[in-house]
Design a protein around this motif. Structure first.
Motif, PDB file in Angstrom:
ATOM      1  N   LEU A  92     -28.869  13.606  36.722  1.00 12.65           N
ATOM      2  CA  LEU A  92     -29.112  14.657  35.732  1.00 12.65           C
ATOM      3  C   LEU A  92     -28.492  15.976  36.183  1.00 12.65           C
ATOM      4  O   LEU A  92     -27.950  16.729  35.369  1.00 12.65           O
ATOM      5  N   HIS A  93     -28.574  16.266  37.460  1.00 10.57           N
ATOM      6  CA  HIS A  93     -28.006  17.514  37.981  1.00 10.57           C
ATOM      7  C   HIS A  93     -26.507  17.590  37.698  1.00 10.57           C
ATOM      8  O   HIS A  93     -26.007  18.608  37.191  1.00 10.57           O
ATOM      9  N   PHE A  94     -25.788  16.528  37.998  1.00  6.95           N
ATOM     10  CA  PHE A  94     -24.347  16.550  37.770  1.00  6.95           C
ATOM     11  C   PHE A  94     -24.022  16.571  36.273  1.00  6.95           C
ATOM     12  O   PHE A  94     -23.081  17.248  35.844  1.00  6.95           O
ATOM     13  N   THR A  95     -24.818  15.854  35.489  1.00  2.00           N
ATOM     14  CA  THR A  95     -24.583  15.815  34.041  1.00  2.00           C
ATOM     15  C   THR A  95     -24.788  17.179  33.407  1.00  2.00           C
ATOM     16  O   THR A  95     -23.932  17.673  32.649  1.00  2.00           O
ATOM     17  N   TYR A  96     -25.907  17.806  33.712  1.00  3.08           N
ATOM     18  CA  TYR A  96     -26.208  19.098  33.088  1.00  3.08           C
ATOM     19  C   TYR A  96     -25.344  20.221  33.650  1.00  3.08           C
ATOM     20  O   TYR A  96     -25.054  21.192  32.939  1.00  3.08           O
ATOM     21  N   SER A  97     -24.926  20.113  34.897  1.00  2.00           N
ATOM     22  CA  SER A  97     -24.004  21.113  35.441  1.00  2.00           C
ATOM     23  C   SER A  97     -22.702  21.102  34.650  1.00  2.00           C
ATOM     24  O   SER A  97     -22.161  22.166  34.300  1.00  2.00           O
ATOM     25  N   GLU A 152     -21.691  24.079  32.012  1.00  2.00           N
ATOM     26  CA  GLU A 152     -20.428  24.766  32.327  1.00  2.00           C
ATOM     27  C   GLU A 152     -19.546  24.819  31.087  1.00  2.00           C
ATOM     28  O   GLU A 152     -18.952  25.872  30.778  1.00  2.00           O
ATOM     29  N   GLU A 153     -19.458  23.708  30.371  1.00  2.00           N
ATOM     30  CA  GLU A 153     -18.629  23.681  29.159  1.00  2.00           C
ATOM     31  C   GLU A 153     -19.266  24.461  28.014  1.00  2.00           C
ATOM     32  O   GLU A 153     -18.556  25.054  27.189  1.00  2.00           O
ATOM     33  N   MET A 154     -20.588  24.490  27.961  1.00  2.00           N
ATOM     34  CA  MET A 154     -21.248  25.312  26.940  1.00  2.00           C
ATOM     35  C   MET A 154     -21.012  26.793  27.214  1.00  2.00           C
ATOM     36  O   MET A 154     -20.775  27.578  26.279  1.00  2.00           O
ATOM     37  N   ASP A 155     -21.061  27.186  28.480  1.00  2.00           N
ATOM     38  CA  ASP A 155     -20.750  28.580  28.830  1.00  2.00           C
ATOM     39  C   ASP A 155     -19.313  28.915  28.448  1.00  2.00           C
ATOM     40  O   ASP A 155     -19.026  30.013  27.954  1.00  2.00           O
ATOM     41  N   ARG A 156     -18.419  27.971  28.687  1.00  2.00           N
ATOM     42  CA  ARG A 156     -17.007  28.183  28.355  1.00  2.00           C
ATOM     43  C   ARG A 156     -16.830  28.426  26.848  1.00  2.00           C
ATOM     44  O   ARG A 156     -15.956  29.187  26.431  1.00  2.00           O
ATOM     45  N   PHE A 213     -28.103  28.266  23.569  1.00  2.00           N
ATOM     46  CA  PHE A 213     -29.431  28.792  23.910  1.00  2.00           C
ATOM     47  C   PHE A 213     -29.658  28.681  25.421  1.00  2.00           C
ATOM     48  O   PHE A 213     -30.480  27.896  25.885  1.00  2.00           O
ATOM     49  N   PRO A 214     -28.942  29.459  26.214  1.00  2.00           N
ATOM     50  CA  PRO A 214     -29.049  29.301  27.671  1.00  2.00           C
ATOM     51  C   PRO A 214     -30.437  29.597  28.227  1.00  2.00           C
ATOM     52  O   PRO A 214     -30.921  28.905  29.135  1.00  2.00           O
ATOM     53  N   GLN A 227     -18.114   9.362  35.352  1.00  2.00           N
ATOM     54  CA  GLN A 227     -17.433   9.061  34.093  1.00  2.00           C
ATOM     55  C   GLN A 227     -18.011   9.897  32.950  1.00  2.00           C
ATOM     56  O   GLN A 227     -17.277  10.401  32.087  1.00  2.00           O
ATOM     57  N   TYR A 228     -19.324  10.041  32.957  1.00  2.00           N
ATOM     58  CA  TYR A 228     -20.018  10.864  31.954  1.00  2.00           C
ATOM     59  C   TYR A 228     -19.578  12.319  32.102  1.00  2.00           C
ATOM     60  O   TYR A 228     -19.216  12.990  31.117  1.00  2.00           O
ATOM     61  N   VAL A 229     -19.567  12.814  33.329  1.00  2.00           N
ATOM     62  CA  VAL A 229     -19.171  14.194  33.615  1.00  2.00           C
ATOM     63  C   VAL A 229     -17.725  14.443  33.176  1.00  2.00           C
ATOM     64  O   VAL A 229     -17.418  15.477  32.558  1.00  2.00           O
ATOM     65  N   ASP A 230     -16.848  13.514  33.475  1.00  2.00           N
ATOM     66  CA  ASP A 230     -15.433  13.669  33.101  1.00  2.00           C
ATOM     67  C   ASP A 230     -15.275  13.774  31.589  1.00  2.00           C
ATOM     68  O   ASP A 230     -14.457  14.577  31.091  1.00  2.00           O
ATOM     69  N   ARG A 231     -16.051  12.979  30.862  1.00  2.00           N
ATOM     70  CA  ARG A 231     -15.956  13.036  29.403  1.00  2.00           C
ATOM     71  C   ARG A 231     -16.450  14.384  28.872  1.00  2.00           C
ATOM     72  O   ARG A 231     -15.835  14.973  27.979  1.00  2.00           O
ATOM     73  N   ILE A 232     -17.520  14.887  29.433  1.00  2.00           N
ATOM     74  CA  ILE A 232     -18.048  16.182  28.995  1.00  2.00           C
ATOM     75  C   ILE A 232     -17.024  17.284  29.233  1.00  2.00           C
ATOM     76  O   ILE A 232     -16.790  18.139  28.369  1.00  2.00           O
ATOM     77  N   HIS A 233     -16.381  17.280  30.401  1.00  5.05           N
ATOM     78  CA  HIS A 233     -15.363  18.293  30.686  1.00  5.05           C
ATOM     79  C   HIS A 233     -14.165  18.162  29.741  1.00  5.05           C
ATOM     80  O   HIS A 233     -13.627  19.180  29.273  1.00  5.05           O
ATOM     81  N   HIS A 234     -13.754  16.940  29.457  1.00  4.06           N
ATOM     82  CA  HIS A 234     -12.639  16.745  28.525  1.00  4.06           C
ATOM     83  C   HIS A 234     -12.980  17.329  27.155  1.00  4.06           C
ATOM     84  O   HIS A 234     -12.163  18.044  26.554  1.00  4.06           O
ATOM     85  N   VAL A 235     -14.177  17.014  26.687  1.00  5.05           N
ATOM     86  CA  VAL A 235     -14.605  17.500  25.373  1.00  5.05           C
ATOM     87  C   VAL A 235     -14.659  19.029  25.350  1.00  5.05           C
ATOM     88  O   VAL A 235     -14.155  19.675  24.427  1.00  5.05           O
ATOM     89  N   GLY A 236     -15.293  19.610  26.376  1.00 10.60           N
ATOM     90  CA  GLY A 236     -15.433  21.061  26.406  1.00 10.60           C
ATOM     91  C   GLY A 236     -14.108  21.797  26.433  1.00 10.60           C
ATOM     92  O   GLY A 236     -13.981  22.891  25.876  1.00 10.60           O
ATOM     93  N   GLN A 237     -13.095  21.193  27.049  1.00 11.61           N
ATOM     94  CA  GLN A 237     -11.809  21.857  27.201  1.00 11.61           C
ATOM     95  C   GLN A 237     -10.806  21.524  26.099  1.00 11.61           C
ATOM     96  O   GLN A 237      -9.881  22.307  25.848  1.00 11.61           O
ATOM     97  N   HIS A 238     -10.982  20.387  25.432  1.00  6.57           N
ATOM     98  CA  HIS A 238      -9.994  19.962  24.453  1.00  6.57           C
ATOM     99  C   HIS A 238     -10.549  19.738  23.040  1.00  6.57           C
ATOM    100  O   HIS A 238      -9.797  19.863  22.070  1.00  6.57           O
ATOM    101  N   GLU A 239     -11.828  19.391  22.922  1.00  3.39           N
ATOM    102  CA  GLU A 239     -12.440  19.142  21.604  1.00  3.39           C
ATOM    103  C   GLU A 239     -13.849  19.734  21.582  1.00  3.39           C
ATOM    104  O   GLU A 239     -14.833  19.017  21.478  1.00  3.39           O
ATOM    105  N   PRO A 240     -13.961  21.052  21.694  1.00  7.19           N
ATOM    106  CA  PRO A 240     -15.271  21.689  21.872  1.00  7.19           C
ATOM    107  C   PRO A 240     -16.280  21.420  20.756  1.00  7.19           C
ATOM    108  O   PRO A 240     -17.494  21.500  20.985  1.00  7.19           O
TER     109      PRO A 240
END
Length: 311
Positions: free
Chosen positions: A72-77, A81-85, A97-98, A131-144
């Motif tokens: 959970l720590h790695f997932t929510y981090s 991070e992408e929500m802040d971005r 809603f931080p 793998q979950y973390v990588d997908r979240i970063h991809h989405v946040g940076q390319h398909e927000p």
């Protein structure tokens, strides 16, 4: 750890479901309604993973719960991070809603409780979580716009059935009543979870997305469920490999620390203990029928003496 989604009755057996609050004015084309209908099958599969079923029954080892907290720590981090971005991006900003929702600080408290001050040096991201973390970063940076799916899947569940999981974990693991180890489930800045969820859905439904984008968000939510299920399956496999507290009549097994080959019990199991090993000799002796008979007689005498003393 499951994103325990909401159920109308709040029962443990149905906590992996989203339901709109009764009386909510919803349209079949509202994003919240599309997500609810479009992820039903994923809900069913998620709630039937062995990890989730065992968790709900209170059958979870502390070590496994710690590893779930790490995931959970790695997932929510990554998610936060992408929500802040994208906090000023109109495709996501209304759902930012931080203060109310962010979980990083709460998870840091839990990990500090479980692993100590140097918890950052003691944890690592598992393969499924990465793998979950990588997908979240991809989405946040390319398909927000698809961040909506990940945020909705996680946070709405945490505010719903997650509160049931908090009680299950606290009871099963005998965690302190003061909340140590389960701060992840505590939302101090939300006074009424039902009202907040209603606000969140209304904000989500007001996002200016066309039909195609909404369908992509639903598809991404199903992907989020699949990533979560992969983490559950990974944890379940780890759980099956964790040593039980006792085997073969109560002899302790290796505690997971140090070199397993130096543990006499495991050396005996693997047939590698030498004849001079005292533990190996004791185990072998205890298995002899005559010795077992003598031990049984001693136990009977001791039990009789104890009964006489009590009377």
């Amino acid at each position: 750890m499951p994103s325990a989604l909401e159920s109308p009755e709040g029962g443990e057996e149905d906590i992996l479901r989203y339901e709109e609050m009764e009386g909510d004015p919803v349209s079949p084309m509202d994003l919240s309604e599309l997500l609810k209908e479009g992820t039903k099958e994923s809900h069913d599969r998620a709630e039937n993973t062995e990890f989730v079923k065992d968790f709900l029954k209170g059958r979870i080892k502390k070590e496994l719960f710690k590893l779930a907290t790490v995931a959970l720590h790695f997932t929510y981090s990554a998610l936060e991070e992408e929500m802040d971005r994208n906090k000023d991006n109109p495709v996501f900003a209304p759902l930012y809603f931080p203060v109310e929702l962010h979980r990083r600080e709460a998870l840091a408290k839990d990990l500090k409780y479980f692993y100590g001050e140097d918890w950052k040096e003691k944890i690592q991201c598992s393969e499924a979580t990465q793998q979950y973390v990588d997908r979240i970063h991809h989405v946040g940076q390319h398909e927000p716009e698809l961040l909506v799916a990940h945020a909705y899947t996680r946070y709405m569940g945490d505010l719903s059935g997650g509160q049931v999981l908090k009680k299950v974990a606290q009871r099963a693991l005998k965690l302190p009543s003061t909340g140590e180890g389960i701060q992840f489930y505590v939302f101090d800045n939300i006074s009424n979870a039902q009202q907040f969820k209603q606000l969140y859905r209304a904000r989500m439904n007001a996002l200016d997305f066309d039909k195609d984008t909404k369908e992509r968000i639903v598809e991404e939510a199903n992907k989020a469920f699949r990533f979560n299920m992969q983490v559950f399956d990974e944890l379940d496999k780890i759980g099956r490999s964790l040593a039980e507290e006792a085997q073969d009549g109560g002899f302790p097994v290796h505690d997971g620390k140090g070199d397993i080959r130096k543990c006499p019990y495991y050396a005996d199991k693997l047939g590698t203990a030498g004849p001079g090993c005292p533990f190996h000799a004791a185990v072998g002796l205890a298995k002899q029928p005559l010795v077992q008979l003598v031990l049984a007689a001693c136990v009977a005498v001791a039990a009789g003496a104890a009964a006489w003393y009590i009377l």
